[in-house]
Motif scaffolding. Structure first.
Motif, short mmCIF file in Angstrom:
data_model
loop_
_atom_site.label_atom_id
_atom_site.label_comp_id
_atom_site.label_asym_id
_atom_site.label_seq_id
_atom_site.Cartn_x
_atom_site.Cartn_y
_atom_site.Cartn_z
N ARG A 21 16.99 41.82 52.70
CA ARG A 21 17.28 42.01 51.28
C ARG A 21 16.43 41.10 50.40
O ARG A 21 16.90 40.55 49.41
CB ARG A 21 18.76 41.75 50.99
N GLN A 22 15.16 40.95 50.80
CA GLN A 22 14.29 40.07 50.01
C GLN A 22 13.95 40.67 48.65
O GLN A 22 13.55 39.94 47.74
CB GLN A 22 13.02 39.71 50.80
N ALA A 23 14.09 41.98 48.52
CA ALA A 23 13.98 42.61 47.20
C ALA A 23 15.40 42.82 46.71
O ALA A 23 16.20 43.40 47.41
CB ALA A 23 13.26 43.95 47.32
N ARG A 25 18.68 41.70 43.52
CA ARG A 25 19.11 41.21 42.21
C ARG A 25 18.89 39.74 41.94
O ARG A 25 19.00 39.29 40.81
CB ARG A 25 20.59 41.56 42.02
N TYR A 30 13.08 42.43 39.88
CA TYR A 30 13.79 43.57 40.48
C TYR A 30 14.71 44.21 39.45
O TYR A 30 14.74 45.43 39.29
CB TYR A 30 14.60 43.12 41.71
N ARG A 34 14.64 48.04 38.24
CA ARG A 34 15.83 48.86 38.48
C ARG A 34 16.33 49.47 37.16
O ARG A 34 16.73 50.63 37.13
CB ARG A 34 16.93 48.00 39.10
N PHE A 40 20.32 53.08 40.95
CA PHE A 40 19.81 52.60 42.23
C PHE A 40 19.21 53.73 43.05
O PHE A 40 18.14 53.58 43.64
CB PHE A 40 20.94 51.90 43.01
N ILE A 67 9.53 44.71 53.50
CA ILE A 67 10.41 45.75 54.04
C ILE A 67 10.53 46.83 52.99
O ILE A 67 10.72 46.54 51.81
CB ILE A 67 11.79 45.20 54.48
N SER A 70 14.50 50.79 50.08
CA SER A 70 15.27 52.03 50.12
C SER A 70 16.68 51.63 50.48
O SER A 70 17.07 50.49 50.23
CB SER A 70 14.68 52.97 51.18
N ASP A 71 17.46 52.52 51.05
CA ASP A 71 18.79 52.15 51.51
C ASP A 71 19.12 52.96 52.76
O ASP A 71 18.63 54.08 52.91
CB ASP A 71 19.84 52.41 50.43
N SER A 202 25.18 47.08 60.66
CA SER A 202 25.94 46.10 59.87
C SER A 202 27.41 46.04 60.26
O SER A 202 28.04 45.01 60.11
CB SER A 202 25.84 46.45 58.40
N HIS A 316 21.64 37.15 57.57
CA HIS A 316 22.04 38.40 56.93
C HIS A 316 21.31 38.45 55.60
O HIS A 316 20.41 37.63 55.37
CB HIS A 316 23.57 38.49 56.77
#
Ligand code: CP3
Length: 340
Positions: A21-23, A25, A30, A34, A40, A67, A70-71, A202, A316
């Motif tokens: 999650r380096q990209a 909020r 970002y 966004r 999103f 990375i 996306s999701d 997860s 995480h």
């Protein structure tokens, strides 16, 4: 690429680092992009903006790998479930899968409707410097199934567990369907230019051991096996969160094992370190405090040393209110302390 060399256990000038999650909020850049995207999901589907947020942490943090932005939930979305991300509440699906009738409603060929992901990958790869790797990803079949069955995030996994115990065949059929989409999805990501792929499990810790191995790990292994056969030079990373006590039972053909912050690194090293490169596992909340962060880094390096076999990461994802200064400092700190 230092990240790819490390993932294949080759010697590198220092231990590479990136952050889950380096990209996100915690970066004002970002939040700006966004806002431009509107929602999103729009951001995930907008090739140019998705590429932009993917590259932000490369410029800001100087991590060794990007990375894909996306999701994991775009796959069930394209399987026909209808998805919304509600502010402050997280993801919500319009439809759920609770019966064979629901299952039969799923749209086939989701991997053919994800061109916006493949196009983002090609665009990112063309803009990314040659020494930085691009990681593609997907969710594990089990983790995606829990979202598809519950319709949203869950703490109890009520409907998923009911299905597991009352109708395991239905769950297995759902998992097989998701697995076959994910094989094609990751294959397409690699063909579009991803240099490595990672599977996020997860909600691994929701299952007791035998159920975990049967209903989650087996499917992850199957995807990894399929990819390694087709693309032996592309590192495959598996990240099952919260299964530190099952490590003796994890095997399969893949390259990198993602260690979550709840699993002591020395335990992971003893159980898996000679078979897999280990990635991890700084507790993300340590980034709230510089000294706590440095103490965590020193502890991990004292276990993993400076030899091949380690990729530095958080245990995480980044938390939205972590100070970016510490994320920037972390990259330099790891690089300096692991210099060969
Ligand atoms: O790591 C990266 O920088 C790449 C991007 C990425 C996102 N989600 C962006 C995102 C990745 C790899 C994911 C994976 C993902 N998504 C997982 C597995 C990893 C993990 O953390 O365990 C899961 C379980 C999801 C599902 C998901 N997506 C949830 C539960 C939420 C809402 C929670 C939240 O933080 O708001 C999302 C939304 C999401 N995915 C955001 C981001 C940056 C936040 C959306 C926003 O901008 O508000």
């Amino acid at each position: 690429m230092i990240f790819i060399d490390a993932a294949l256990r080759k010697e590198t000038p220092y231990t590479p680092i990136w952050m889950m999650r380096q990209a996100g909020r915690y970066l004002s850049e970002y939040k700006e992009t966004r806002a431009k995207a509107g929602s999103f999901l729009n951001l995930c589907q907008n090739v140019e903006l998705a590429a932009e947020v993917t590259l932000q942490p490369i410029d800001i943090l100087d991590v060794d790998a990007a990375i894909l932005f996306s999701d994991i939930l775009v796959v069930p979305y394209e399987m026909g479930l209808g998805l919304e991300f509600l502010a402050g509440e997280g993801p919500k699906f319009q439809n759920t899968i609770r019966s064979i009738e629901d299952l039969n409603q799923l749209r086939e060929g989701a991997s053919n409707r994800l061109d916006y992901v493949y196009d983002a990958i090609s665009s990112i790869r063309s803009k990314l410097s040659k020494d930085k790797a691009l990681i593609g990803f997907c969710g594990s079949p089990w983790t995606l199934a829990t979202y598809m069955i519950e319709g949203e995030g869950s703490k109890t996994y009520t409907h998923s567990k009911k299905m597991l115990y009352a109708n395991p065949k239905l769950l297995a059929t759902l998992l097989e369907k998701i697995t076959s989409e994910l094989k094609a999805y990751l294959e397409n990501q690699i063909k579009a230019g991803a240099n490595a792929v990672m599977i996020f499990d997860s909600w691994a810790s929701a299952l007791e051991r035998e159920a975990y191995l049967k209903f989650s790990w087996n499917y992850m292994k199957e995807i990894a096996y399929d990819l390694k056969k087709k693309f032996p030079h592309i590192p495959v990373i598996l990240f099952p969160k919260g299964v530190g006590s099952y490590l003796d039972h994890l095997d399969g053909e893949f390259d990198v094992f993602g260690v979550d912050w709840g699993t002591p690194m020395e335990l992971a090293k003893a159980k898996l370190g000679n078979r897999y490169v280990l990635q991890g596992n700084l507790e993300p909340a340590r980034l709230y405090d510089y000294e706590a962060m440095e103490e965590g880094v020193d502890r991990i390096i004292s276990v993993m040393g400076r030899e091949a076999g380690h990729i530095f990461n958080l245990g995480h994802g980044m938390i939205p209110d972590l100070p970016r200064e510490n994320a920037i400092a972390l990259v330099q700190m790891v690089r300096q302390k692991t210099k060969r």
